[in-house]
Design a protein around this motif. Structure first.
Motif: not given
Length: 373
Positions: A154-166
């Motif tokens: 989940a910690a790494h998924a947060a990075i993926a999700l944040t980058n996808a939003r950007l």
């Protein structure tokens, strides 16, 4: 533990690569959920991203079919265990979720969940969402080691999700700029042409009684100007990128379109999605337009009982197939019947691809589009 860590890294890599493949936020969420489900061998997996209205802006799941989703009903609200996890922002691991005081209910068609593991997806103090699993296939339920693995994921998924939003926000800004450019083209080309058309029509009206010959010439000019304005307007419209593609991506946009047709028509419309390649924006538009044209023809002309759409990627080419079991037709004789075959092929050829239509009377129709990635 080394094998578990390798599995986590591979799953995280899939989520991060989903962003680099320019997928939408929803598609990235689906990669995350699918990876978590496979990683921890769960029957069900889901991920929810909350909104500010007490519901979820996005909610994706694995292990539940489209038909089951339709039976379950509306997207869940922030109540029960989901609401508690959003408020508390802490992992939850239970042998039976139904026996926890925070559990409230689920809709009648909802699958029965028992053992449960959920963790927040956090960006600092902010909870971006929650990912949870249920009904572990191996006996004994979820373990403390499972919780550690899912928390790390989940910690790494947060990075993926944040980058996808950007990335999506960047695409939205680019879309605004493109639509502004289109508006200027409409004003510079079509608007001026329509202004000339109006003046010419007024001149023709004033000449009808006193100089019919000149009035006829002006009317012929009106017809020519109208044709030119229509051609320029069509050219601008063709270039416009549907907003749904930026919000949902090609696969989800096409799935929603097929689902809508299934509700509106007596025939059965289905969508089959294999892993989809990363596509340039122009390719996404072309594939969507060809699919819409083929589906329009199938729903209007084929009298089919079943229409199937398949979208996937094979050997570096995106493949679209629209197949129906309808009346079929003579392809060679259909060139001038307005079925859009030429325009579909033009779209594909502009991208180095092709569209092949296979049909004969009484044996249905297959439209197959292939375009390089």
């Amino acid at each position: 533990m080394t094998e578990d860590r390798d599995a986590v890294l591979q799953a995280v890599s899939s989520a991060v690569l989903a962003v680099t493949r320019h997928l939408s936020v929803r598609e990235v969420l689906q990669v995350i959920v699918r990876s978590a489900q496979q990683l921890l061998d769960a029957r069900y997996a889901a991920l929810g991203v909350p909104d500010d209205q007490g519901a979820f802006a996005e909610f994706v799941a694995e292990g539940i079919s489209d038909e089951e989703w339709d039976a379950i009903g509306p997207m869940p609200r922030q109540h029960g265990m989901l609401g508690a996890m959003l408020r508390e922002g802490a992992p939850v691991r239970l042998p039976d979720i139904r026996r926890d005081a925070r559990f409230e209910y689920w809709p009648r068609a909802h699958p029965v969940l028992k053992d449960f593991l959920g963790v927040p997806i956090r960006d600092g103090d902010q909870v971006l969402g929650i990912v949870f699993l249920s009904n572990k296939r191996a006996p004994g339920g979820f373990t403390e080691a499972d919780q550690r693995l899912l928390t790390m994921f989940a910690a790494h998924a947060a990075i993926a999700l944040t980058n996808a939003r950007l990335y999506e926000r960047g695409r939205e800004l680019a879309l605004v700029e493109e639509r502004t450019r289109m508006a200027r083209e409409l004003h510079d080309a079509v608007t001026q042409k329509l202004f000339s058309l109006r003046l010419t029509a007024q001149a023709a009206a004033s000449l009808v009684t006193r100089d019919p010959a000149r009035a006829l010439e002006e009317l012929e000019r009106v017809e020519r100007l109208a044709g030119e304005a229509l051609a320029e307007l069509r050219a601008v419209i063709v270039e416009l990128r549907p907003a749904e593609l930026d919000r949902h991506g090609l696969a989800e946009t096409l799935r929603k379109h097929v689902r809508l047709l299934d509700r509106l028509h007596p025939a059965s419309f289905t969508f089959d999605e294999a892993p989809v390649c990363a596509l340039e924006p122009a390719t996404e538009v072309a594939v969507l337009r060809v699919a819409q044209e083929a589906l329009h023809n199938a729903s209007r002309h084929s009298a089919a009982r079943a229409v199937g759409v398949r979208l996937g990627c094979e050997a570096g080419r995106v493949i679209l197939e629209v197949r129906d079991d309808g009346a079929g037709f003579d392809v060679a004789a259909a060139a001038g019947r307005g079925l859009g075959i030429a325009s579909m092929d033009d779209r594909a050829q502009a991208l180095g691809g092709s569209v092949r239509v296979t049909s004969e009377p009484g044996h249905g129709t297959l439209v197959r589009m292939e375009v390089p990635v």
